[in-house]
Design a protein around this motif. Structure first.
Motif, short mmCIF file in Angstrom:
data_model
loop_
_atom_site.label_atom_id
_atom_site.label_comp_id
_atom_site.label_asym_id
_atom_site.label_seq_id
_atom_site.Cartn_x
_atom_site.Cartn_y
_atom_site.Cartn_z
N VAL A 26 55.54 -0.64 31.26
CA VAL A 26 54.69 -0.96 30.11
C VAL A 26 53.24 -1.03 30.56
O VAL A 26 52.95 -1.16 31.76
CB VAL A 26 55.11 -2.29 29.46
CG1 VAL A 26 56.54 -2.21 28.95
CG2 VAL A 26 54.95 -3.45 30.43
N ARG A 27 52.34 -0.97 29.60
CA ARG A 27 50.91 -0.99 29.91
C ARG A 27 50.31 -2.39 29.73
O ARG A 27 49.38 -2.76 30.43
CB ARG A 27 50.16 -0.01 29.02
CG ARG A 27 50.63 1.44 29.15
CD ARG A 27 49.72 2.37 28.39
NE ARG A 27 48.37 2.38 28.94
CZ ARG A 27 47.36 3.07 28.42
NH1 ARG A 27 47.54 3.78 27.33
NH2 ARG A 27 46.16 3.02 28.99
N TYR A 28 50.84 -3.14 28.76
CA TYR A 28 50.25 -4.43 28.43
C TYR A 28 51.35 -5.48 28.28
O TYR A 28 52.52 -5.16 28.06
CB TYR A 28 49.44 -4.34 27.13
CG TYR A 28 48.51 -3.16 27.09
CD1 TYR A 28 47.35 -3.12 27.85
CD2 TYR A 28 48.80 -2.05 26.28
CE1 TYR A 28 46.50 -2.03 27.83
CE2 TYR A 28 47.96 -0.96 26.25
CZ TYR A 28 46.82 -0.95 27.02
OH TYR A 28 46.00 0.14 26.99
N LYS A 29 50.95 -6.73 28.36
CA LYS A 29 51.90 -7.83 28.25
C LYS A 29 52.58 -7.84 26.89
O LYS A 29 53.77 -8.20 26.78
CB LYS A 29 51.19 -9.17 28.49
CG LYS A 29 52.11 -10.36 28.56
CD LYS A 29 51.35 -11.64 28.90
CE LYS A 29 52.30 -12.83 29.01
NZ LYS A 29 51.56 -14.07 29.36
N SER A 30 51.86 -7.44 25.84
CA SER A 30 52.42 -7.43 24.49
C SER A 30 53.50 -6.36 24.32
O SER A 30 54.19 -6.34 23.29
CB SER A 30 51.31 -7.21 23.46
OG SER A 30 50.62 -6.00 23.71
N ASP A 31 53.65 -5.47 25.33
CA ASP A 31 54.66 -4.41 25.24
C ASP A 31 56.05 -4.91 25.63
O ASP A 31 57.00 -4.13 25.59
CB ASP A 31 54.29 -3.24 26.15
CG ASP A 31 53.06 -2.49 25.65
OD1 ASP A 31 52.75 -2.61 24.46
OD2 ASP A 31 52.41 -1.81 26.46
N ARG A 32 56.15 -6.16 26.02
CA ARG A 32 57.47 -6.72 26.39
C ARG A 32 57.75 -7.97 25.56
O ARG A 32 56.86 -8.76 25.27
CB ARG A 32 57.53 -7.07 27.88
CG ARG A 32 57.66 -5.87 28.79
CD ARG A 32 58.19 -6.27 30.16
NE ARG A 32 58.25 -5.16 31.09
CZ ARG A 32 59.24 -4.28 31.15
NH1 ARG A 32 60.25 -4.39 30.30
NH2 ARG A 32 59.22 -3.31 32.03
N PHE A 33 59.04 -8.11 25.20
CA PHE A 33 59.50 -9.29 24.49
C PHE A 33 60.82 -9.74 25.12
O PHE A 33 61.77 -8.97 25.19
CB PHE A 33 59.71 -9.00 23.00
CG PHE A 33 60.35 -10.13 22.25
CD1 PHE A 33 59.60 -11.21 21.83
CD2 PHE A 33 61.72 -10.12 21.98
CE1 PHE A 33 60.21 -12.25 21.14
CE2 PHE A 33 62.32 -11.16 21.30
CZ PHE A 33 61.56 -12.23 20.87
N GLY A 34 60.85 -10.98 25.60
CA GLY A 34 62.06 -11.53 26.17
C GLY A 34 62.30 -11.15 27.61
O GLY A 34 63.37 -11.44 28.16
#
Length: 277
Positions: A26-34
């Motif tokens: 992923v490129r950014y922290k917001s691209d991951r959930f959980g």
């Protein structure tokens, strides 16, 4: 490393390039959930994208392209990238996620669509002209803008070409012509990058109740409804206070405050604003 190998392969391709797939990063922290966000991995991924001169195609629809079967983990792993040269010639690229079927990844549809939301409103107040320094401000901005310099450079280039064609050109004029061509090419590159950046930031659609809407008229309506609901008068009944006041408006005065405004009153109010409003 995988990024170095991909950089080597992409650099072998000259011209327009499209790269897509599951990058497992992923490129950014917001691209991951959980799941845990790997800062170092994201930095290496972004460095690879910048080094090879790629631009990510804006993605509409779902924010995540991969989902764990338990639905407790989701990530944006699948992307489309295009080279800067391709984005400059085709600035209306966009991508949209589709529904998952057998795979735990969402398919992505790449397309080129020009979303026409109509002309951009422009407003100009006549009293600006009366402000001190307004004319100088407009002149300075025009001269500093890439478009203004480009027009001036091209006019100067035309004059130089005429002199050189008449065999009146010295070595200094030839060198000046070469410098002008470099400047014009540089400005054209800046303008192309600006257009590409505006294309990336353009609104291509909106998600409403799980449905992706990209028709310009429907998108406008959804934005209008959203802000109308946010700023409309609350529908809840307000508290009333039962008490007597020594001074009150008469029934005629109350009726005059609540009556409908007439067309004649509207016309008189608008006409009083002047011709420059």
């Amino acid at each position: 490393m995988v990024w170095e190998y991909l950089s080597y392969v992409i650099n072998q391709w000259n011209g327009n390039v499209v790269v897509m797939g599951d990058f497992n990063e992923v490129r950014y922290k917001s691209d991951r959930f959980g799941s845990v966000f790997n800062v170092q991995g994201a930095e290496e991924f972004n460095a690879f994208i910048a080094d090879v001169g790629l631009e990510e195609v804006p993605l509409g629809g779902s924010s995540f392209t991969w989902c764990h079967k338990s639905a407790t983990k989701m990530s944006k792993l699948d992307r489309f990238f295009v080279s800067n040269s391709l984005l400059n010639s085709c600035p209306h690229f966009s991508a949209i996620t589709l529904e998952r079927f057998l795979s735990d990844h969402r398919p992505i549809l790449l397309r080129e669509i020009n979303f026409d939301y109509g002309p951009t409103p422009f407003r100009f107040f006549h009293h600006w002209i009366e402000l001190d320094g307004f004319s100088n401000f407009v002149s300075d901005v025009w001269k500093s803008a890439p478009g203004g310099d480009s027009v001036r450079f091209k006019e100067e280039l035309r004059v130089l070409d005429e002199k050189i064609d008449k065999k009146d050109g010295s070595n200094e004029l030839v060198q000046r012509r070469t410098d002008l061509i470099k400047n014009i090419n540089h400005l054209d590159q800046i303008r192309s990058m600006d257009l590409a950046q505006k294309s990336k930031m353009a609104i291509r659609g909106v998600m409403v109740d799980g449905e992706w809407i990209d028709d310009p008229m429907n998108v406008k309506r959804e934005f209008f409804n959203h802000f109308r609901d946010r700023f409309s008068k609350p529908v809840d009944h307000r508290i009333s206070i039962e008490m007597q006041y020594p001074k009150q408006l008469s029934y005629e005065q109350q009726a005059d405050l609540e009556r409908m405004v007439t067309k004649e009153e509207l016309k008189a109010a608008v006409w009083d604003y002047g011709t420059d409003k």
